[in-house]
Design a protein around this motif. Structure first.
Motif, mmCIF file in Angstrom:
data_model
loop_
_atom_site.group_PDB
_atom_site.id
_atom_site.type_symbol
_atom_site.label_atom_id
_atom_site.label_comp_id
_atom_site.label_asym_id
_atom_site.label_seq_id
_atom_site.Cartn_x
_atom_site.Cartn_y
_atom_site.Cartn_z
ATOM 1 N N LEU A 177 0.830 -1.214 0.000
ATOM 2 C CA LEU A 177 0.000 0.000 0.000
ATOM 3 C C LEU A 177 0.866 1.268 0.000
ATOM 4 N N HIS A 178 0.321 2.391 0.482
ATOM 5 C CA HIS A 178 1.014 3.664 0.234
ATOM 6 C C HIS A 178 1.414 4.406 1.497
ATOM 7 N N GLY A 179 1.918 3.720 2.465
ATOM 8 C CA GLY A 179 2.421 4.412 3.643
ATOM 9 C C GLY A 179 1.367 4.842 4.634
ATOM 10 N N LEU A 180 0.114 4.409 4.444
ATOM 11 C CA LEU A 180 -0.916 4.789 5.416
ATOM 12 C C LEU A 180 -0.744 3.968 6.695
ATOM 13 N N PRO A 181 -1.033 4.598 7.866
ATOM 14 C CA PRO A 181 -1.003 3.798 9.082
ATOM 15 C C PRO A 181 -2.092 2.734 9.031
ATOM 16 N N GLU A 182 -1.798 1.589 9.647
ATOM 17 C CA GLU A 182 -2.692 0.440 9.504
ATOM 18 C C GLU A 182 -2.966 -0.194 10.868
ATOM 19 N N ARG A 217 0.303 -0.069 13.080
ATOM 20 C CA ARG A 217 0.396 0.717 14.311
ATOM 21 C C ARG A 217 -0.145 -0.050 15.526
ATOM 22 N N ARG A 218 -1.189 -0.833 15.330
ATOM 23 C CA ARG A 218 -1.734 -1.552 16.476
ATOM 24 C C ARG A 218 -2.499 -2.797 16.017
ATOM 25 N N SER A 251 9.925 -6.701 19.972
ATOM 26 C CA SER A 251 11.144 -6.867 19.188
ATOM 27 C C SER A 251 11.799 -5.501 18.984
ATOM 28 N N TRP A 252 13.114 -5.427 19.172
ATOM 29 C CA TRP A 252 13.770 -4.119 19.066
ATOM 30 C C TRP A 252 14.031 -3.721 17.624
ATOM 31 N N GLU A 253 13.807 -4.667 16.716
ATOM 32 C CA GLU A 253 14.092 -4.386 15.300
ATOM 33 C C GLU A 253 12.827 -3.967 14.559
ATOM 34 N N GLY A 254 12.984 -3.144 13.531
ATOM 35 C CA GLY A 254 11.896 -2.868 12.597
ATOM 36 C C GLY A 254 10.836 -1.925 13.120
ATOM 37 N N ASN A 255 9.704 -1.950 12.409
ATOM 38 C CA ASN A 255 8.571 -1.084 12.718
ATOM 39 C C ASN A 255 7.971 -1.450 14.079
ATOM 40 N N LYS A 256 7.689 -0.424 14.880
ATOM 41 C CA LYS A 256 7.119 -0.680 16.212
ATOM 42 C C LYS A 256 5.591 -0.621 16.163
ATOM 43 N N TRP A 257 4.942 -1.550 16.850
ATOM 44 C CA TRP A 257 3.488 -1.523 16.970
ATOM 45 C C TRP A 257 3.097 -1.987 18.372
ATOM 46 N N THR A 258 1.869 -1.670 18.744
ATOM 47 C CA THR A 258 1.360 -2.076 20.059
ATOM 48 C C THR A 258 0.146 -2.982 19.849
ATOM 49 N N PHE A 259 -0.345 -3.579 20.915
ATOM 50 C CA PHE A 259 -1.552 -4.391 20.771
ATOM 51 C C PHE A 259 -2.479 -4.170 21.953
ATOM 52 N N GLN A 260 -3.775 -4.322 21.686
ATOM 53 C CA GLN A 260 -4.789 -4.004 22.679
ATOM 54 C C GLN A 260 -5.923 -5.021 22.599
ATOM 55 N N ALA A 261 -6.476 -5.357 23.768
ATOM 56 C CA ALA A 261 -7.607 -6.302 23.809
ATOM 57 C C ALA A 261 -8.919 -5.545 23.659
ATOM 58 N N VAL A 262 -9.882 -6.201 23.016
ATOM 59 C CA VAL A 262 -11.252 -5.686 22.941
ATOM 60 C C VAL A 262 -12.174 -6.815 23.367
ATOM 61 N N LEU A 263 -13.019 -6.561 24.347
ATOM 62 C CA LEU A 263 -13.990 -7.569 24.785
ATOM 63 C C LEU A 263 -15.286 -7.313 24.026
ATOM 64 N N THR A 264 -15.771 -8.343 23.337
ATOM 65 C CA THR A 264 -16.936 -8.178 22.461
ATOM 66 C C THR A 264 -18.193 -8.797 23.088
ATOM 67 N N LYS A 265 -19.330 -8.473 22.490
ATOM 68 C CA LYS A 265 -20.636 -9.068 22.836
ATOM 69 C C LYS A 265 -20.974 -8.876 24.314
ATOM 70 N N ALA A 266 -20.602 -7.717 24.864
ATOM 71 C CA ALA A 266 -20.863 -7.457 26.282
ATOM 72 C C ALA A 266 -22.361 -7.431 26.570
ATOM 73 N N GLU A 321 -5.396 7.437 18.072
ATOM 74 C CA GLU A 321 -4.164 7.651 18.844
ATOM 75 C C GLU A 321 -3.028 6.805 18.273
ATOM 76 N N ALA A 322 -3.324 5.517 18.021
ATOM 77 C CA ALA A 322 -2.292 4.621 17.499
ATOM 78 C C ALA A 322 -1.772 5.103 16.148
ATOM 79 N N CYS A 323 -2.668 5.665 15.338
ATOM 80 C CA CYS A 323 -2.292 6.075 13.981
ATOM 81 C C CYS A 323 -1.782 7.511 13.926
ATOM 82 N N GLY A 324 -1.742 8.169 15.084
ATOM 83 C CA GLY A 324 -1.224 9.545 15.136
ATOM 84 C C GLY A 324 -2.119 10.541 14.439
ATOM 85 N N ILE A 325 -3.436 10.293 14.486
ATOM 86 C CA ILE A 325 -4.369 11.203 13.810
ATOM 87 C C ILE A 325 -5.032 12.107 14.849
ATOM 88 N N VAL A 326 -4.881 13.425 14.671
ATOM 89 C CA VAL A 326 -5.546 14.369 15.575
ATOM 90 C C VAL A 326 -6.423 15.302 14.744
#
Ligand code: GTP
Ligand code: MG
Length: 260
Positions: A55-60, A159-160, A188-203, A254-259
């Motif tokens: 793709l074209h450099g968009l945050p994902e 990004r996440r 991992s200290w190498e490469g692109n950095k990303w984070t991860f987050q849990a989502v609880l569904t069907k509450a 926030e993860a994608c740096g969009i304000v």
């Protein structure tokens, strides 16, 4: 009922001093990118590793979880669309990596739906997700040359990763393995950095009385398996109106740096 459920969970969580995961609250305000559902578009599907594009450099961001966890339904709710992303009550509906662009013109970010893992998943779906994570983590080219830097700027940036759990079913061994894997890879200290987050569904399926305990238990299990997992967001994307979606949108912005 669901908002009282989330409140109940928040209170419950404060009481659990040993559980460091707090209910997610983001101060980011970049959610206007989601304000025009018509700006959301299907881009393409990767059916196998060779068909994955840069793709074209968009945050994902990408969603993962067991089959039927509610990944595709959550994405529709985030996009404000009913059926841009195909969902089904039958597990195993999503069989490829499906890419969706969000925002006007060339878009501001990309959301990726993925097939489910676990007993209802297939080995080739797991391999495709694994390949995606590896490609999106690695540096595109050596940092030495200028052209490499340019190429890197154009590469898609993960990004996440959002990992979804059914609020009623909780976590099984496959979920814990996935959490451990994400915990290791994201550090991992190498490469692109990303984070991860849990989502609880069907509450919405949990009763008001047992929901706080169920959710507190899931929070603890997540923390045990993956201490770096960001605090879970409680959602009910199938409700009308959906619940918890503003929090997920804030987190994505926030993860994608969009304000705004
Ligand atoms: N009650 C309720 N049902 C939901 C919710 N979210 C999803 N569902 C239902 O759960 C079923 C599975 O939803 P999907 O979004 O297709 O799940 P998925 O994780 O994408 O499933 P696969 O693509 O098969 O891996 C569908 O029948 C949805 O309507 C929710 O918040 N509440
Ligand atoms: Mg799906």
């Amino acid at each position: 009922m669901v908002s009282s459920l989330a409140l109940g969970c928040a209170r419950q969580c404060c009481r659990l001093r040993k559980t460091p995961i707090r209910p997610y609250s983001s101060t980011a305000s970049g959610t206007s990118v989601f304000s025009q559902p018509k700006d959301a578009e299907y881009l393409y599907s990767a059916v196998s590793p060779p068909t994955l594009r840069r793709l074209h450099g968009l945050p994902e961001i990408i969603v993962t979880g067991r089959a039927n966890a509610g990944k595709s339904t959550l994405l529709n709710a985030i996009l404000g669309r009913r059926d841009l992303v195909m969902s089904s009550k039958k597990p195993g509906k999503t069989r490829m990596l499906n890419f969706f662009q969000v925002g006007p013109d060339i878009g501001k970010l990309v959301l990726v739906d993925s097939p489910g893992y676990g007993a209802r998943g297939r080995p080739e779906w797991g391999s495709l997700f694994d390949y995606y994570l590896r490609r999106r983590t690695e540096c595109v080219l050596s940092w030495i040359s200028v052209s490499a830097a340019l190429m890197r700027a154009r590469a898609s940036r993960l990004r996440r990763v959002y990992i979804l759990f059914n609020s009623i079913h909780g976590l099984n061994e496959a979920d814990k393995m996935m959490l451990r894997d994400l915990d290791t890879r994201s550090q991992s200290w190498e490469g692109n950095k990303w984070t991860f987050q849990a989502v609880l569904t069907k509450a919405d399926k949990a009763t008001q009385t047992d929901a706080p305990d169920r959710i507190a238990k899931i929070r603890e299990e997540i923390f045990e398996a993956a201490p770096t997992c960001l605090p879970p967001i409680v959602t009910a994307a199938g409700l009308s109106p959906p619940f918890g979606i503003t929090e997920v949108r804030n987190s994505i912005a926030e993860a994608c740096g969009i304000v705004d």
